[in-house]
Design an enzyme around this catalytic site. Structure first.
Site, mmCIF file in Angstrom:
data_model
loop_
_atom_site.group_PDB
_atom_site.id
_atom_site.type_symbol
_atom_site.label_atom_id
_atom_site.label_comp_id
_atom_site.label_asym_id
_atom_site.label_seq_id
_atom_site.Cartn_x
_atom_site.Cartn_y
_atom_site.Cartn_z
ATOM 1 N N GLU A 283 -17.406 15.330 -2.651
ATOM 2 C CA GLU A 283 -18.338 13.935 -3.230
ATOM 3 C C GLU A 283 -19.706 14.224 -2.649
ATOM 4 O O GLU A 283 -20.529 13.996 -3.186
ATOM 5 C CB GLU A 283 -17.756 12.943 -2.517
ATOM 6 C CG GLU A 283 -16.305 12.384 -2.972
ATOM 7 C CD GLU A 283 -16.176 12.758 -4.626
ATOM 8 O OE1 GLU A 283 -16.908 12.095 -5.268
ATOM 9 O OE2 GLU A 283 -15.282 12.738 -5.048
ATOM 10 N N THR B 144 -3.918 -5.541 -2.388
ATOM 11 C CA THR B 144 -5.508 -5.653 -1.938
ATOM 12 C C THR B 144 -5.801 -7.037 -1.901
ATOM 13 O O THR B 144 -7.023 -7.328 -1.390
ATOM 14 C CB THR B 144 -6.328 -4.934 -2.717
ATOM 15 O OG1 THR B 144 -6.039 -5.328 -4.222
ATOM 16 C CG2 THR B 144 -6.182 -3.383 -2.787
HETATM 17 P P1 ADP Z 1 -1.807 -8.287 -4.562
HETATM 18 O O1 ADP Z 1 -1.788 -9.535 -5.218
HETATM 19 O O2 ADP Z 1 -3.205 -8.013 -4.533
HETATM 20 O O3 ADP Z 1 -0.825 -7.395 -4.682
HETATM 21 P P2 ADP Z 1 -1.649 -10.032 -2.301
HETATM 22 O O4 ADP Z 1 -2.701 -11.182 -2.419
HETATM 23 O O5 ADP Z 1 -0.008 -10.339 -2.617
HETATM 24 O O6 ADP Z 1 -1.931 -8.645 -2.923
HETATM 25 O O7 ADP Z 1 -1.206 -9.554 -0.891
HETATM 26 C C1 ADP Z 1 -0.333 -9.361 -0.141
HETATM 27 C C2 ADP Z 1 -0.516 -10.119 1.458
HETATM 28 O O8 ADP Z 1 -1.166 -8.984 2.113
HETATM 29 C C3 ADP Z 1 -1.234 -11.281 1.642
HETATM 30 O O9 ADP Z 1 -0.498 -12.414 1.608
HETATM 31 C C4 ADP Z 1 -2.220 -10.973 3.142
HETATM 32 O O10 ADP Z 1 -1.098 -11.217 4.081
HETATM 33 C C5 ADP Z 1 -2.121 -9.583 2.784
HETATM 34 N N1 ADP Z 1 -3.519 -9.309 2.447
HETATM 35 C C6 ADP Z 1 -3.709 -8.381 1.331
HETATM 36 N N2 ADP Z 1 -5.155 -8.229 1.109
HETATM 37 C C7 ADP Z 1 -5.743 -9.051 1.972
HETATM 38 C C8 ADP Z 1 -7.117 -9.196 2.622
HETATM 39 N N3 ADP Z 1 -8.183 -8.576 1.771
HETATM 40 N N4 ADP Z 1 -7.513 -9.855 3.519
HETATM 41 C C9 ADP Z 1 -6.524 -10.378 4.459
HETATM 42 N N5 ADP Z 1 -4.971 -10.264 4.022
HETATM 43 C C10 ADP Z 1 -4.490 -9.367 2.860
HETATM 44 ZN ZN ZN Z 2 -16.006 15.402 -8.544
#
Ligand code: ADP
Ligand code: ZN
Ligand code: MG
Length: 623
Positions: free
Chosen positions: A432, A213
């Site tokens: 919901e 995320t």
């Molecule tokens: P987490 O650490 O939450 O598991 P990451 O930060 O490693 O996730 O996300 C992996 C990739 O996914 C990022 O490098 C980016 O390219 C994409 N990504 C994830 N979330 C976003 C977001 N909110 N906006 C834009 N790109 C995102």
């Molecule tokens: Zn419920």
């Protein structure tokens, strides 16, 4: 800055030099000025017969010596290995050239002593190099530093030069988390301004959310924007086999940070080191626990005036040690959730910016196809679509590529049960909306904050966020009944939708049953069973400690039947009430569920108006 290095490396080099000299002496010892040639023993006998041998030394079966005149290669020194005398006699009779190979000269003896320790040292070096991840001469400490810096923190100091700059612009769909972190960055940039009114910087911020995320991405954005040193590390780097190493690394990390404050420490995947402590049956207190204790101590240790912010990320907050979440540590938790439809459009805009798109591509439509996708899933989608278009030999990426990519990815995600099929989404939407509308129709219940059908966490397919107006210690009978009706509103809506009901209400049923049992057994709220505490609160502290889960029943079998009946009657009554409310507001239910299916999250203002229980119309704002 790193502490001064130990001076041991030069000592180690001395040992090596010594070994080298000894080996060299063993090889060339006994040789004289003009160079030495190894010759067959028969040759030596010939020289002997010709009277050319000036001097010899015999050691074991080896003969070294010098000749009176140089051999064809210009050397006067020679070395040879003796052949048994009678064999030599026979061989020379037939004019065979003969020699022997030494089985154990001084060189071999020397090597047999020197090689094992050399090997040992080599293996040790390799192992410690692997452990610290450094290369010969590279990084802090270099070769010998690898041996002695096990206890050093391996946090990477992120500077604008060492990493590609990530800014908040590169993160989308997680606006609340962004706002929160923005505030921290502002704080670090202008500490005086905030300190003016006595506010202090939060000590620890924990980013919590499902994988992909954007938690790590957000942290990198903070590094890019904060303008202060940013130490990036991973929880796994503190987990080592050797007791005390993890704790030493934590200590070293905070020491470095303190000397460069104001700064930020980022610990990704905090769960690797922050697991709840428990006494291990084998070792008692184990290594991980020491590491965690050290982290807790460090976070308590620096006073509030030192501007160090500890940022951490995890997707498994439930396994963290509760002590980590206490005040003064990671007391600020920021939810980084899956983006809703609008958020997905924003994320797509970022990831599609560099791609060549056909005119028929609509971000809105793609976002509509991808409920439950995380930012990482969407980044992956953009790439898959580009791959499909390339394979098609197309000039640009068209909508058909995106739909194809969505199908592929969804197939993978469904296995992980994160994506709902359309029929399930419909049921969840009605469920919901049922909770929300029942709550709206009953005056005095906690206001609805948000209704969503974005799957959250494990097990919850959607959620309705009701925020209590204030902390409550006492609840009246009417309130408890209202609460039960709201809890059963989900099931009631499912009943109105069709004749089938789903497993999605299990948690609601359990909560409502708890309330009903409490009313009957503990609070004396059932007219028929009277003001009797049939059951008491399960145990005091000590009772629980001793595992006293079995307590004698304090009522007769007859009363037991009555209790069961009373509890069931209360639940049935609450469900009937919820069904009645929803039936009277069927239009609002359909409209609300429709809106939820289209938009996935609705806030209080977006909820349809409902007729209250007494027949008056209630709009969401006045509820
Ligand atoms: P987490 O650490 O939450 O598991 P990451 O930060 O490693 O996730 O996300 C992996 C990739 O996914 C990022 O490098 C980016 O390219 C994409 N990504 C994830 N979330 C976003 C977001 N909110 N906006 C834009 N790109 C995102
Ligand atoms: Zn419920
Ligand atoms: Mg991550």
């Amino acid at each position: 800055m790193p502490a001064p290095r130990t001076k041991l490396p030069s000592f180690i080099w001395l040992i090596f030099l010594g070994l080298f000299l000894v080996t060299a002496l063993g090889l060339f010892g006994g040789g004289s000025g003009g160079g030495v040639t190894a010759i067959p023993y028969s040759q030596f006998q010939t020289y002997l017969e010709q009277g050319k041998v000036k001097q010899v030394t015999v050691s074991g079966d080896t003969i070294r010596g010098t000749l009176t005149e140089a051999m064809s290669d210009g050397h006067t020194g020679f070395t040879t290995v003796q052949v048994p005398p009678d064999l030599a006699a026979t061989l020379s009779k037939y004019k065979v050239e003969y020699g022997a190979v030494s089985t154990g000269g001084p060189l071999a003896t020397l090597l047999s002593w020197v090689l094992p320790p050399l090997l040992f040292v080599g293996v040790w070096m390799l192992a410690s190099r692997a452990m610290t991840g450094g290369g010969f001469g590279g990084g802090r400490g270099g070769f010998a530093g690898g041996l002695f810096s096990i206890g050093r923190s391996r946090a990477k100091l992120v500077t604008p030069e060492t990493e590609v700059q990530v800014t908040f612009e590169d993160v989308a769909g997680v606006d609340e988390a962004k706002a929160e972190l923005h505030e921290i960055v502002d704080f670090l940039k202008r500490p005086d301004e905030f300190g003016r009114l006595g506010a202090h910087i939060p000590r620890g911020i924990l980013l919590v959310g499902p994988p992909g995320t954007g938690k790590t991405l957000l942290a990198r954005a903070v590094a890019g924007e904060a303008g202060v040193p940013f130490y990036s590390t991973n929880g796994a780097e503190f987990v080592e086999m050797f007791v005390g190493v993890g704790a030493a690394r934590v200590r070293d990390l905070f020491e470095q940070a303190r000397s460069t404050a104001p700064c930020i420490i980022f610990i990704d995947e905090l769960d690797a080191l922050g697991r709840a402590r428990g006494v291990s049956p084998v070792t008692g207190q184990d290594e991980k626990e020491q590491t965690l204790n050290q982290l807790l101590a460090e976070m308590d240790g620096f006073d509030r005036s030192v501007a160090i912010v500890v940022l951490a990320a995890t997707n498994r907050p439930e396994i963290l040690d509760p002590a980590l979440l206490r005040a003064g540590r990671f007391d600020r938790q920021v939810l980084v959730d899956r983006p809703d439809k609008k958020g997905r459009v924003d994320v797509l805009r970022i990831h599609l910016a560099k791609l060549k798109l056909a005119p028929d591509v609509s971000l809105d439509d793609i976002a509509g196809l991808t409920p439950g996708f995380t930012g990482a899933d969407l980044a992956n989608l953009a790439n898959e679509a580009a791959v499909l278009a390339t394979r098609r030999g197309a000039e640009s990426i068209a909508m058909q590529d995106f739909t194809g990519a969505v199908e592929r990815i969804v197939a993978g995600l469904e296995k992980k049960s994160r994506i709902l099929i359309p029929k399930e989404r419909r049921i969840v939407a009605y469920h919901e909306m049922g909770h929300a509308l029942v709550a709206l129709a009953i005056p005095g219940t906690d206001p609805i904050q948000k209704v969503s059908i974005i799957p959250r966490g494990i097990g919850a397919l959607g959620y309705t966020l009701q925020r209590p107006v204030d902390d409550r210690f006492l609840m009246g009978r009417q309130e408890l009944e209202d609460k039960m009706a709201v809890l059963l509103g989900g099931r009631a809506a499912e009943m109105l939708l069709g004749d089938d009901v789903s497993t999605g209400a299990a948690d609601d049923l359990a909560k409502a049953t708890d309330i009903a049992r409490g009313m009957v057994l503990r609070f004396g709220m059932d007219a028929k069973l009277g003001p009797v505490a049939w059951d008491t609160e399960p145990g005091h502290f000590l009772e629980q400690q001793q595992g006293a889960y079995w307590r004698p029943r304090r009522f007769s079998d007859e009363t037991a039947h009555e209790i069961d009946r009373a509890v069931r009657a209360r639940l049935e009554g609450a469900l009937d009430r919820a069904v009645g409310i929803l039936r009277a507001n069927r239009d609002a239910l359909d409209a609300g569920a429709g809106a939820l299916l289209a938009r996935e999250t609705l806030s209080a203002e977006d909820l349809p108006a409902v007729r209250g229980e007494e027949g008056r119309t209630v709009s969401p704002e006045s509820a």
